[in-house]
Each structure stands twice: as C-alpha cells, then as structure tokens.
Design a protein around this motif. Sequence first.
Motif, mmCIF file in Angstrom:
data_model
loop_
_atom_site.group_PDB
_atom_site.id
_atom_site.type_symbol
_atom_site.label_atom_id
_atom_site.label_comp_id
_atom_site.label_asym_id
_atom_site.label_seq_id
_atom_site.Cartn_x
_atom_site.Cartn_y
_atom_site.Cartn_z
ATOM 1 N N SER A 16 2.277 1.626 -3.402
ATOM 2 C CA SER A 16 1.218 2.050 -4.323
ATOM 3 C C SER A 16 0.936 3.537 -4.178
ATOM 4 C CB SER A 16 -0.068 1.258 -4.064
ATOM 5 O OG SER A 16 0.112 -0.089 -4.402
ATOM 6 N N ARG A 17 0.902 4.025 -2.941
ATOM 7 C CA ARG A 17 0.673 5.463 -2.725
ATOM 8 C C ARG A 17 1.810 6.288 -3.317
ATOM 9 N NH1 ARG A 17 -1.887 3.661 2.052
ATOM 10 N NH2 ARG A 17 0.036 3.613 3.250
ATOM 11 N N GLU A 18 3.043 5.820 -3.121
ATOM 12 C CA GLU A 18 4.195 6.542 -3.680
ATOM 13 C C GLU A 18 4.132 6.544 -5.208
ATOM 14 O OE1 GLU A 18 7.633 4.618 -2.070
ATOM 15 O OE2 GLU A 18 7.205 5.277 -0.020
ATOM 16 N N GLU A 73 1.452 6.176 -7.071
ATOM 17 C CA GLU A 73 0.325 7.003 -7.477
ATOM 18 C C GLU A 73 0.703 8.486 -7.454
ATOM 19 O OE1 GLU A 73 -4.406 7.635 -6.434
ATOM 20 O OE2 GLU A 73 -3.092 6.725 -4.937
ATOM 21 N N ALA A 74 1.404 8.911 -6.410
ATOM 22 C CA ALA A 74 1.831 10.310 -6.314
ATOM 23 C C ALA A 74 2.802 10.654 -7.440
ATOM 24 C CB ALA A 74 2.470 10.570 -4.953
ATOM 25 N N GLU A 75 3.719 9.737 -7.734
ATOM 26 C CA GLU A 75 4.675 9.968 -8.808
ATOM 27 C C GLU A 75 3.973 10.059 -10.162
ATOM 28 O OE1 GLU A 75 8.329 7.564 -10.931
ATOM 29 O OE2 GLU A 75 8.032 7.272 -8.781
ATOM 30 N N GLU A 84 0.846 10.839 -10.671
ATOM 31 C CA GLU A 84 0.034 12.057 -10.664
ATOM 32 C C GLU A 84 0.904 13.263 -11.011
ATOM 33 O OE1 GLU A 84 -3.402 14.235 -10.463
ATOM 34 O OE2 GLU A 84 -3.287 12.085 -10.186
ATOM 35 N N GLN A 128 0.829 -1.207 0.000
ATOM 36 C CA GLN A 128 0.000 0.000 0.000
ATOM 37 C C GLN A 128 0.864 1.258 0.000
ATOM 38 O OE1 GLN A 128 -2.407 -0.941 3.455
ATOM 39 N NE2 GLN A 128 -4.180 -1.407 2.171
ATOM 40 N N GLU A 129 1.947 1.256 0.772
ATOM 41 C CA GLU A 129 2.851 2.407 0.797
ATOM 42 C C GLU A 129 3.483 2.610 -0.581
ATOM 43 O OE1 GLU A 129 5.579 1.509 3.956
ATOM 44 O OE2 GLU A 129 4.153 2.111 5.519
#
Length: 89
Positions: free
Chosen positions: A44-46, A48-50, A52, A41-42
């Motif tokens: 994936s969040r990183e 996703e931010a990249e 974006e 999950q961490e």
Amino acid sequence: MDGEDIPDFSSLKEETAYWKELSLKYKQSFQEARDELVEFQEGSRELEAELEAQLVQAACSGACWALPSPGTLRGINTFSPKSGQCVPS
C-alpha cells in the motif's frame, strides 16, 4: 474455536497437550495474518508513493493546459492545430 467441541480428557497430560497444540495453531495463524498485514501495508505504501508521483506528474503536465491570465490573451485570438500554438491576429 473453529466450531470444535472440547473433547473429554482422560488425563491432565492429555488436556495440556490439547491446549498446547491449539495455542500453537492459533499462534501460527496469528503470525501468518500479521505477515500478510505487513506485506499489504508495504504494498500500500509503495502504491501510494507511485500514485502520488503520477499525481504530481499529471499536475505538472496539466499546468501546460492551464488558462493564461487575461493580460496574456491580448493579441491572441486563434489557435493553430498544426503548430499547436496560439497565433496572434
């Protein structure tokens, strides 16, 4: 239960030890799976931010390629590849 057959127990103490060991095994497996999930999950969040940020950057740079409004096209009818700009006729 991993395809294991429940053994025959000769005493209550032996059965208790068996179930305790098995529960600890499953608890450890659960904790490892939970840790992997948190790590995923961490990541994936990183990611996703990249992505974006890349999308925003691409959208901003893509604005340079946006077509001008019809009013701004008056007097422009050729594009000079050498200068990279539109040249008035």
